[in-house]
Design a protein around this motif. Structure first.
Motif, PDB file in Angstrom:
ATOM      1  N   ASN A  24       0.845  -1.197   0.000  1.00 14.83           N
ATOM      2  CA  ASN A  24       0.000   0.000   0.000  1.00 14.83           C
ATOM      3  C   ASN A  24       0.874   1.239   0.000  1.00 14.83           C
ATOM      4  OD1 ASN A  24      -2.768  -1.182   0.399  1.00 14.83           O
ATOM      5  ND2 ASN A  24      -1.779  -1.994   2.207  1.00 14.83           N
ATOM      6  N   TYR A  25       0.420   2.263  -0.677  1.00 11.26           N
ATOM      7  CA  TYR A  25       1.200   3.492  -0.714  1.00 11.26           C
ATOM      8  C   TYR A  25       0.268   4.687  -0.557  1.00 11.26           C
ATOM      9  CZ  TYR A  25      -0.352   3.550  -5.599  1.00 11.26           C
ATOM     10  OH  TYR A  25      -1.121   3.526  -6.734  1.00 11.26           O
ATOM     11  N   THR A  26       0.853   5.803  -0.146  1.00 16.00           N
ATOM     12  CA  THR A  26       0.058   7.014   0.062  1.00 16.00           C
ATOM     13  C   THR A  26       0.751   8.201  -0.572  1.00 16.00           C
ATOM     14  OG1 THR A  26       1.173   7.459   2.158  1.00 16.00           O
ATOM     15  CG2 THR A  26      -0.857   6.178   2.252  1.00 16.00           C
ATOM     16  N   ASN A  27      -0.020   9.182  -0.878  1.00 17.30           N
ATOM     17  CA  ASN A  27       0.475  10.521  -1.232  1.00 17.30           C
ATOM     18  C   ASN A  27       1.236  10.646  -2.531  1.00 17.30           C
ATOM     19  OD1 ASN A  27      -0.700  11.450   1.090  1.00 17.30           O
ATOM     20  ND2 ASN A  27       1.168  11.347   2.289  1.00 17.30           N
ATOM     21  N   TYR A  28       1.121   9.671  -3.415  1.00 17.53           N
ATOM     22  CA  TYR A  28       1.658   9.905  -4.750  1.00 17.53           C
ATOM     23  C   TYR A  28       0.982   8.990  -5.744  1.00 17.53           C
ATOM     24  CZ  TYR A  28       4.836   6.750  -2.275  1.00 17.53           C
ATOM     25  OH  TYR A  28       5.361   5.802  -1.456  1.00 17.53           O
ATOM     26  N   SER A  29       1.204   9.283  -6.978  1.00 10.68           N
ATOM     27  CA  SER A  29       0.615   8.512  -8.072  1.00 10.68           C
ATOM     28  C   SER A  29       1.736   8.007  -8.962  1.00 10.68           C
ATOM     29  CB  SER A  29      -0.353   9.392  -8.881  1.00 10.68           C
ATOM     30  OG  SER A  29      -1.399   9.882  -8.077  1.00 10.68           O
ATOM     31  N   PRO A  30       2.244   6.824  -8.663  1.00 11.10           N
ATOM     32  CA  PRO A  30       3.370   6.314  -9.443  1.00 11.10           C
ATOM     33  C   PRO A  30       2.963   5.893 -10.847  1.00 11.10           C
ATOM     34  CG  PRO A  30       2.604   4.656  -7.894  1.00 11.10           C
ATOM     35  CD  PRO A  30       1.823   5.912  -7.598  1.00 11.10           C
TER      36      PRO A  30
END
Lengths: 112, 116
Positions: A24-30
């Protein structure tokens, strides 16, 4: 701040079962997300790359999904084997220039 | 294909000495080399990025005068830990990237540094 989360607890499964690992990741749009395998005392080995416009990618017994709405990637190993035991890392291109930021990894143990 | 070697695989040195780690791409041209550090049970932390023939770009908090990086050719990059101290003890890994929009990195086997 930017954050990449993987299950910190080891995942123990029985041989032949499907292992599912979460990133899970937050605060960006890879633009893309990658999965690597790392054995103890060794460098990571590339497994799969999935782009933001791809929902799913497969390679032999491996399958990766990428949900940019949930900001989550799932990594599946089907018909798991003891040789699949390792730490699996997800990595994202955060700062551009193909620089990768890695998650902390999830250790997988496949038992007989 | 895409094999990267690192040398040495393990090094023990005394505090205050300098240690050089070599990273070679054996079957491809690494236009970019990434250097990482990994502490026990932690993930890889990017230290610096170097492009062949250019000065390295260091991540925030990484001292460029302490960790000297040279990327003199498309197949060789070196990391020198100068005046090493015990807190520099770690697992150092290089990752080579190619040009042409390929985002995958190919990693070396790592160098275990222990500073006494």
């Amino acid at each position: 701040s930017q954050k990449i989360e993987q299950n910190s607890e080891a995942l123990n499964i029985q041989e032949g079962k499907t292992a599912t690992l979460t990133c899970n990741y937050t605060n960006y749009s890879p633009a893309y997300l990658q999965w690597y395998r790392q054995d103890p005392g060794r460098g990571p080995v590339f497994l799969l790359l999935i782009r933001e416009n791809e929902k799913e990618k497969r390679k032999e017994r491996l399958k990766v999904t990428f949900d940019t709405t949930l900001k989550q990637s799932l990594f599946h190993i089907t018909a798991s084997q003891p040789a699949d035991s390792a730490t699996y890392l997800c990595a994202l291109d955060i700062g551009g220039g193909n620089k990768l930021t890695f998650g902390t990894g999830t250790q997988l143990k496949v038992e007989l | 294909g895409a094999v990267v070697s690192q040398h040495p695989s393990r090094v023990i040195c005394k505090s205050g000495t300098s240690v050089k780690i070599e990273c070679r791409s054996l079957d491809f041209q690494a236009t970019t080399m990434f250097w990482y550090r990994q502490f026990p049970k932690q993930s890889l932390m990017l230290m610096a990025t170097s492009n062949e023939g250019s000065k390295a770009t260091y991540e925030q908090g990484v001292e460029k005068d302490k960790f000297l990086i040279n990327h003199a050719s498309l197949t060789l990059s070196t990391l020198t830990v100068t005046s090493a101290h015990p807190e520099d003890s770690s697992f150092y890994i290089c990752g080579g990237g190619t040009s042409g929009g390929r985002e995958t990195q190919y990693f070396g086997p790592g160098t275990r540094l222990l500073v006494l």
